[in-house]
Design an enzyme around this catalytic site. Structure first.
Site, PDB file in Angstrom:
ATOM      1  N   GLU A   1       0.851  -1.181   0.000  1.00 28.46           N
ATOM      2  CA  GLU A   1       0.000   0.000   0.000  1.00 28.46           C
ATOM      3  C   GLU A   1       0.888   1.233   0.000  1.00 28.46           C
ATOM      4  O   GLU A   1       1.957   1.226   0.609  1.00 28.46           O
ATOM      5  CB  GLU A   1      -0.919   0.051   1.229  1.00 28.46           C
ATOM      6  CG  GLU A   1      -2.091  -0.900   1.162  1.00 28.46           C
ATOM      7  CD  GLU A   1      -1.803  -2.182   1.921  1.00 28.46           C
ATOM      8  OE1 GLU A   1      -0.844  -2.208   2.716  1.00 28.46           O
ATOM      9  OE2 GLU A   1      -2.523  -3.171   1.708  1.00 28.46           O
TER      10      GLU A   1
ATOM     11  N   TYR B   1       7.461   2.515  -7.636  1.00 28.81           N
ATOM     12  CA  TYR B   1       6.776   1.231  -7.731  1.00 28.81           C
ATOM     13  C   TYR B   1       6.300   0.959  -9.161  1.00 28.81           C
ATOM     14  O   TYR B   1       6.432  -0.156  -9.657  1.00 28.81           O
ATOM     15  CB  TYR B   1       5.602   1.175  -6.752  1.00 28.81           C
ATOM     16  CG  TYR B   1       6.027   1.299  -5.301  1.00 28.81           C
ATOM     17  CD1 TYR B   1       7.169   0.662  -4.822  1.00 28.81           C
ATOM     18  CD2 TYR B   1       5.294   2.067  -4.409  1.00 28.81           C
ATOM     19  CE1 TYR B   1       7.560   0.784  -3.501  1.00 28.81           C
ATOM     20  CE2 TYR B   1       5.677   2.187  -3.080  1.00 28.81           C
ATOM     21  CZ  TYR B   1       6.809   1.548  -2.630  1.00 28.81           C
ATOM     22  OH  TYR B   1       7.191   1.668  -1.323  1.00 28.81           O
TER      23      TYR B   1
END
Length: 151
Positions: free
Chosen positions: A97, A109
């Protein structure tokens, strides 16, 4: 990460996050067998990460680089290390998350192959209320589908 690292890890964590993990949370992660790692630079802890692997799935629970040391590739190196550890431990998929507002982390990411899987409304506490978290995932195992013809 070792028990002796916890004061420095907790200090680093506290300087980077509004809702920081405590030394006790890191201690519990170590005790439970989660994969806890530190990044050192010039003999000092520059960052840390915590990975949980459960069967074919892994979750990066924490990844933090000291603010003053960002932009040097340490976060990318730590992320790649955690992915390698997850793969070695048999994980095929990795999840994490990230705060919607954390553009730098989101970009990292995405560059490393993570895709948006969902959203957790009001997941993170912040100084101005709660903030959504994005759920990201990446497949790291064998191909999802094998071609019986070998093409």
């Amino acid at each position: 990460m070792a028990l002796d690292d916890l004061p420095a890890v907790a200090d680093n964590e506290g300087s980077c996050h509004y809702s920081a993990w405590t030394a006790d949370l890191f201690r519990a992660s170590l005790a439970s067998g989660q994969r806890c790692r530190v990044v050192e630079l010039d003999g000092a802890i520059a960052g840390h990460g915590v990975l949980s692997v459960t069967g074919p799935e892994a979750e990066i629970l924490n990844l933090c680089i000291a603010a003053r040391l960002r932009g040097r590739g340490l976060g990318r190196a730590l992320l790649r290390h955690l992915l390698a550890v997850a793969r070695e431990d048999g994980a095929e998929d990795v999840f994490l998350e990230v705060r919607v507002s954390n553009e730098r982390a989101r970009r990292l990411y995405e560059e490393e192959g993570f895709l948006r899987m969902g959203k957790r409304p009001a997941y993170y506490p912040g100084p101005n209320g709660r903030e959504d978290g994005l759920i990201l995932g990446r497949h790291i195992g064998a191909a999802l589908f094998s071609d019986p013809c070998g093409a």
